[in-house]
Design an enzyme around this catalytic site. Sequence first.
Site: not given
Length: 472
Positions: A128, A184, A187-188, A191
Site C-alpha cells: 500500500s 491488505k 486495510h483497503n 480506507e
Amino acid sequence: MPQANIGLIGLAVMGQNLVLNMERNGYTVAVYNRTTSTMEKFVAEHPGKKLVPATTLEELVQSLERPRKILIMVKAGPAVDAVIQGLVPLLEPGDLIMDGGNSFYRDTERRSKELAAQNLNFMGVGISGGEEGALWGPSIMPGGPRETWEMVRDLLEAIAAKAPEDGKPCVAYLGPRGAGHYVKMVHNGIEYGDMQLIAEAYDILQRALGLEAAELAEIFDQWNQGELDSFLIEITAKIFRRIDEETGRPLVDLVLDKAAQKGTGKWTSQDAFDIGAPIPTINSAVVARIISSLKEERVAASKVLPGPAQTRYEGDKQALIDAVRQALYASKISAYAQGMALLRMASAEYDYGLNLAEIAAIWRAGCIIRARFLNRITQAFNRKPDLANLLLDEELGKAVAESLPAWRHVVQTAVGLGIPVPAFSASLAYYDSYRSERLPANLIQAQRDFFGAHTYERVDREGIFHSNWEPA
C-alpha cells in the site's frame, strides 16, 4: 550476465517504482514485461542502474541467484495465474514466487497450496502507498511460510517506509498463506470508510454552511495539525486548493460525483458477513459508492423527491466546524475499531495468528490510511494484546466519550438538513449498539420463532425454547 538478487514481472508504474526502490537500496533487479518494448524502454530510461533485462521468462529465471525470488506485479485475477503457470516449469524446489498485487486472499490461499504441492514457496504480499509509496517506501504486508519471510526480510525492510516516530520499517511477517492479502484487503476496507467519512464532513461543511473550496482547504489544513493528522486529510486540503486552468474554478467542483471501486472494499464487506463481523462503516462506504454510480437516477429523483425546507445551518458556524472535526475523529476511531475487530475474528477463523499491534504499527507510514492516531492504536494493543475492541481501550474510549455530544449533534444536524451521512451514522450506531447491554434482537428472535419455529433462548433459564405465539 550478472546474477540478479530478485526478479520483477509487470512493469506498470507500481512495478517500475518498486524496481527503482529496490535498486536504490542496493539490489540488482531482473525485469520482465509481457510487452517487451515496455521493458526495453524502462531499462533505457535508467542507464547505469543495476537492472538485468529479460525478454522471456526463461531469461528472467536464468538471470537470478538461487534460491530464486520473483515478485509478480500484474493485475489481480487470471493474469497472476497465467504468470505462475509460465514460471512453474522453469523453477526449482525452494524458489519463491511473490504476488504483490491486490489479489483476493482466497486466491492466495489456493495458490499457496498448489505451489507447496510442487515444492515451491509462495507469498501473498500486500503493498500500500500508491505510486509514490512504491518508489520511496510503501507499507508492506507479507503472508506465507515463515521461512520464506526470512528469505526476503532484508529486502522488504530496506524498501519499506520507515515510521517517523521510531524509524522502524513498515513491514512485518503477518502469518501463513493468505494472511498478508487479507490484512491488505481490510486495510483497503478501512480506507473506504475513512474516505467516505471525510467526504461526508466535506458535504456537511459545504451544504450546511456554504463553505467554498478555499475555506475548506484552510479548515482541513488546520485539522491536519491535530488528532486528525493523516495522509488522507493532508491530500484533501491540497485537492481543495487545486484550480482548474481552463475555467478558473476549483477542480474538485468539476469532478463528476460518481465514485469507482476496484473491489477490495466489497471483498471486506463480503468476508465480514461470512465470518459474522459487524463493520457497518465500511459497509456503508461501499454502498455509498454504489449509490453515487446511479448518477442519472439521482438527477431524476432530485426533481421529484422532496427534502426538508431548511437546508442551511442557522447556528454558530465555527461551533459546527469544530463539531464536525470531533465527529470525524470519533467516527474514524469507530471505523478502525470495526476493522481491527474483523482482523481479530478472521485471525481465529483462518488460523492466521495476526498481531494487531504490529499491523497498526506497519500502517503508520507508507500506506494510504497512515495517520497519527495509529500510534494510539498500536499502544492500545501493546497494552492489551487480547483487547476485544478498540472502543474498550481506556485512552481511545475516553477520546470517543469526549466527542460524543458533538458527534450526535452533527448526525442530528445533517439528518435534519437532509444531508446524507451514512458513514457518520453507521459509526455512531455501531458505538451505541456495542455499548447497549440489551438490543431489540429479542423481538427478532420471537418473530423468527413465530413464523418459522426457529426457537429462542431465555434470559431467566438455560435451554432452547419454542412457543405458540398465537393468543390462547
